[in-house]
Design an enzyme around this catalytic site. Structure first.
Site, mmCIF file in Angstrom:
data_model
loop_
_atom_site.group_PDB
_atom_site.id
_atom_site.type_symbol
_atom_site.label_atom_id
_atom_site.label_comp_id
_atom_site.label_asym_id
_atom_site.label_seq_id
_atom_site.Cartn_x
_atom_site.Cartn_y
_atom_site.Cartn_z
ATOM 1 N N LYS A 25 0.833 -1.200 0.000
ATOM 2 C CA LYS A 25 0.000 0.000 0.000
ATOM 3 C C LYS A 25 0.876 1.262 0.000
ATOM 4 O O LYS A 25 2.092 1.179 0.229
ATOM 5 C CB LYS A 25 -0.909 -0.029 1.232
ATOM 6 N N TYR A 56 -11.975 -2.886 -2.999
ATOM 7 C CA TYR A 56 -12.523 -2.901 -1.647
ATOM 8 C C TYR A 56 -14.057 -2.886 -1.645
ATOM 9 O O TYR A 56 -14.673 -2.426 -0.677
ATOM 10 C CB TYR A 56 -11.968 -1.719 -0.843
ATOM 11 N N GLU A 115 -9.607 -10.605 -7.117
ATOM 12 C CA GLU A 115 -8.634 -9.506 -7.029
ATOM 13 C C GLU A 115 -7.544 -9.636 -8.091
ATOM 14 O O GLU A 115 -7.127 -8.639 -8.684
ATOM 15 C CB GLU A 115 -8.006 -9.498 -5.626
HETATM 16 N N1 UDP Z 1 -9.367 -0.206 7.332
HETATM 17 C C1 UDP Z 1 -9.517 1.096 7.797
HETATM 18 N N2 UDP Z 1 -10.249 1.295 8.948
HETATM 19 C C2 UDP Z 1 -10.853 0.281 9.623
HETATM 20 C C3 UDP Z 1 -10.712 -1.028 9.128
HETATM 21 C C4 UDP Z 1 -9.959 -1.240 7.983
HETATM 22 O O1 UDP Z 1 -8.987 2.042 7.211
HETATM 23 O O2 UDP Z 1 -11.495 0.519 10.649
HETATM 24 C C5 UDP Z 1 -8.593 -0.436 6.100
HETATM 25 C C6 UDP Z 1 -7.250 -1.135 6.338
HETATM 26 O O3 UDP Z 1 -6.277 -0.565 5.446
HETATM 27 C C7 UDP Z 1 -7.559 -2.576 6.000
HETATM 28 C C8 UDP Z 1 -8.560 -2.404 4.844
HETATM 29 O O4 UDP Z 1 -9.337 -1.281 5.238
HETATM 30 O O5 UDP Z 1 -6.399 -3.291 5.644
HETATM 31 C C9 UDP Z 1 -9.466 -3.579 4.598
HETATM 32 O O6 UDP Z 1 -10.099 -3.944 5.811
HETATM 33 P P1 UDP Z 1 -10.237 -5.476 6.225
HETATM 34 O O7 UDP Z 1 -11.103 -5.535 7.429
HETATM 35 O O8 UDP Z 1 -10.662 -6.270 5.030
HETATM 36 O O9 UDP Z 1 -8.756 -5.857 6.690
HETATM 37 P P2 UDP Z 1 -7.626 -6.763 6.021
HETATM 38 O O10 UDP Z 1 -8.308 -7.864 5.253
HETATM 39 O O11 UDP Z 1 -6.784 -5.865 5.143
HETATM 40 O O12 UDP Z 1 -6.839 -7.289 7.194
#
Ligand code: UDP
Ligand code: MG
Length: 142
Positions: free
Chosen positions: A9, A49, A126
């Protein structure tokens, strides 16, 4: 063979962590089959996303992902999806184990360095979003 999508990222690219990410997956024995550097459009980041579209952090997340170049990586190998999530660590760096990428380098729940597909279905979707079929190269690893 199982494949996963990793994204370094904006915060990871900014801080020079691209090599560190690739090194960890190479060391874990996975085969690199796709790699590109890109400044994402809002549309592509939103599609990536899409599952979070109704979350309060969605718009900021899309802004973040498109704020700076990112690195798209495809690694292949047995169990690569689950093992990648383990190397990456918990979403919130505060909850991520110290030896994980996010535990070591993450600075906030948003700026957590790296994305990794969370299931075979996600990986498929993805990878199709970020890579054209001929950008994933099949070759015999030594
Ligand atoms: N994210 C955020 N705020 C939150 C939760 C998630 O900005 O409260 C962002 C973070 O960069 C995360 C992404 O959204 O990696 C996707 O969220 P997910 O819950 O899918 O987490 P991941 O699969 O990346 O662990
Ligand atoms: Mg996720």
């Amino acid at each position: 063979m199982e494949q996963t999508l990793l994204i370094v990222k904006p915060d990871g690219v900014k801080r020079g962590l691209v090599g560190e990410v690739i090194r960890r997956w190479e060391q874990a024995g996975f085969q690199l089959i796709g790699l590109k550097f890109e400044l994402s459009t809002k549309e592509k980041a939103s599609q990536h996303y899409a599952e979070h579209i109704s979350k309060p952090f969605f718009q900021e997340l899309v802004n973040f992902l498109t704020s700076y170049p990112i690195v798209l990586i495809c690694f292949q190998g047995e169990g690569v999806i689950e093992k990648s999530r383990a190397i990456i660590g918990a979403t919130n760096p505060l909850n991520a184990a110290p030896n994980t990428i996010r535990g070591e380098f993450g600075s906030s729940i948003q700026c957590n360095v790296i994305h990794g597909s969370d299931s075979a279905d996600s990986a498929k979707r993805e990878l199709a979003l970020w890579f054209k079929a001929d950008e994933l190269i099949n070759y015999k690893s030594s």
